[in-house]
Design an enzyme around this catalytic site. Structure first.
Site, PDB file in Angstrom:
ATOM      1  N   THR A 122       0.796  -1.256   0.017  1.00 15.06           N
ATOM      2  CA  THR A 122       0.136   0.273  -0.036  1.00 15.06           C
ATOM      3  C   THR A 122       0.754   1.330  -0.003  1.00 15.06           C
ATOM      4  OG1 THR A 122      -1.596   1.114   1.358  1.00 15.06           O
ATOM      5  CG2 THR A 122      -0.069  -0.295   2.548  1.00 15.06           C
ATOM      6  N   ASP A 123       0.183   2.432  -0.543  1.00 17.99           N
ATOM      7  CA  ASP A 123       0.833   3.608  -0.415  1.00 17.99           C
ATOM      8  C   ASP A 123       1.016   4.188   1.036  1.00 17.99           C
ATOM      9  OD1 ASP A 123      -1.695   4.513  -0.260  1.00 17.99           O
ATOM     10  OD2 ASP A 123      -1.538   5.983  -1.492  1.00 17.99           O
ATOM     11  N   GLU A 124       0.309   3.454   1.770  1.00 19.44           N
ATOM     12  CA  GLU A 124       0.207   3.996   3.406  1.00 19.44           C
ATOM     13  C   GLU A 124       1.637   3.939   4.085  1.00 19.44           C
ATOM     14  OE1 GLU A 124      -3.151   3.234   5.581  1.00 19.44           O
ATOM     15  OE2 GLU A 124      -4.713   3.310   3.908  1.00 19.44           O
ATOM     16  N   LYS A 153       2.244  -3.267   7.312  1.00 18.32           N
ATOM     17  CA  LYS A 153       2.533  -3.494   5.835  1.00 18.32           C
ATOM     18  C   LYS A 153       3.997  -3.247   5.507  1.00 18.32           C
ATOM     19  CE  LYS A 153       0.106  -4.513   2.880  1.00 18.32           C
ATOM     20  NZ  LYS A 153      -0.186  -5.743   2.498  1.00 18.32           N
TER      21      LYS A 153
END
Ligand code: NAD
Ligand code: TDX
Length: 331
Positions: A122-124, A153
């Site tokens: 994820t971009d998070e 992640k």
């Protein structure tokens, strides 16, 4: 080709399996899924009798099972995760178990059997951008996760990179922005709003609502993973995002209210999420230049399609929404 998909009964995994078997009907897919609250075989009802599809009910933490399934596959596409930020705040432990230890279990098997491992991230993991800024995440952005979800992640991404560098495991990684579309669990922002409106309830906007996400229609994410499996550079990371309209949550809420013919008095500002990331935006130049991928689905058109899908599929989301409401009420 035999592909082992983990977490294929979830939102993106089920869309990916449907996409893949439609496009490559000669390939075989094995779906390993633990069927947590987020896993739902109803997502794959139309696929279950396809002779090229096998479902295995199991956990990615089960090393013996994972070893057997990885040995039989040519490639692994790893979606399985605890995926909801709010749940990671209420109870982080499952995120550490599945996202970090589960990824480790898979990595040990692909290392042993020398299989290509595609890690869906994820971009998070890159943390938060500022409002009004034009900066975007790239493959070179330093990691700065701010929630237990994104930290778990990030931990899994680091393990994948380490297995590539240390053990020469053939890996690829995608860090993708917020997906939306059919079969997304009704606890997530867009389905939660649509289903609340259908139930005559208010829609819950966290904080001031001026939070920005880089929305990507789920099929475009599937296409991006496809292009990487076909021609991606082993060892590489690709960031994947939408059309970067810098649209904020309040604007998304107003679009949905408009599509559903309901007034803005339905908006209810509620207490903010702790550690809420302000803005995400992804610069997907690398995957565009190297592999020719770009998003094809415009946000507003496909948001409207998504509203239509939820309106037509109440029998699918109703039990999930009831279960989620009971879960959050118990916290
Ligand atoms: P989801 O929560 O809808 O589905 C997760 C699936 O994984 C479920 O079917 C669940 O049963 C399964 N699962 C969970 N723990 C498991 C375990 N221990 N063993 C086996 N299966 C298990 O998630 P999603 O939104 O489809 O996201 C899929 C992946 O994509 C995740 O890795 C997530 O971090 C990543 N991602 C999601 C988004 C998004 O916007 N949804 C964006 C970028 C990246
Ligand atoms: O009721 C809500 N009201 C609200 O204002 C909910 C559920 C969310 N929000 C806000 C929080 C975020 O700013 O909407 C935005 C989107 O929230 P989520 O749907 O929970 O997504 P997000 O936290 O951005 O994370 C999602 O995208 C990245 C996925 O859940 C992750 O798995 C993925 O990695």
């Amino acid at each position: 080709m035999n592909i082992l998909v983990t977490g294929g009964a979830g939102f993106i995994g089920s869309n990916f399996i449907r996409y893949w078997l439609e496009k490559y009907p000669e390939d075989y897919i094995t779906n390993l899924d633990a069927l947590t609250y987020a896993g739902n075989l109803e997502n794959l009802k139309d696929i279950e009798s396809n002779p090229n599809y096998t479902f295995v009910h199991g956990n990615i933490l089960d090393a013996a099972l994972v070893d057997t399934l990885v040995e039989k596959s040519d490639k692994v596409v790893h979606f399985a995760a605890e995926s909801h930020v709010d749940r990671s705040i209420l109870g982080p432990e499952a995120f550490i178990e599945t996202n970090i230890k589960g990824t480790f279990t898979l990595l040990e098997a692909v290392r042993k059997h020398k299989k290509h491992f595609h890690h869906v991230s994820t971009d998070e993991v890159f943390g938060s951008l500022s409002l009004g800024d034009t900066a975007k995440f790239t493959e070179r952005t330093p990691y700065a996760p701010r929630s237990p979800y994104s930290a778990s992640k990030a931990g899994s991404d680091h393990l994948v990179r380490a297995y590539s560098d240390t053990f020469q495991v053939p890996v690829t990684i995608t860090n993708c922005s917020n997906n939306f579309g059919p079969y997304q669990h009704p606890e997530k922002f867009i389905p939660r709003m649509i289903t609340n409106i259908m139930d005559g309830e208010s829609i819950k906007v966290y904080g001031d609502g001026l939070y920005v996400r880089d929305w990507l229609f789920v099929k475009d994410h599937c296409r991006a993973i496809d292009s990487i499996l076909q021609k991606g550079n082993v060892g590489d990371t690709y960031v994947v995002g939408g059309m970067s309209e810098d649209i904020n949550n309040l604007e998304v809420a107003k679009l949905i209210l408009d599509y559903m013919g309901v007034g803005e008095d339905r908006i209810e500002f509620v207490v903010d999420r702790p550690g809420h990331d302000r803005r995400y935006a992804v610069d997907w130049t690398k995957i565009h230049q190297d592999l020719g991928w770009e998003p094809e689905h415009h946000f507003q058109d496909w948001l409207k399609e998504t509203v239509t899908w939820y309106k037509a599929n109440e029998a699918w989301w109703r039990p999930l929404k009831t279960q989620a409401e009971q879960f959050y009420a118990s916290k």
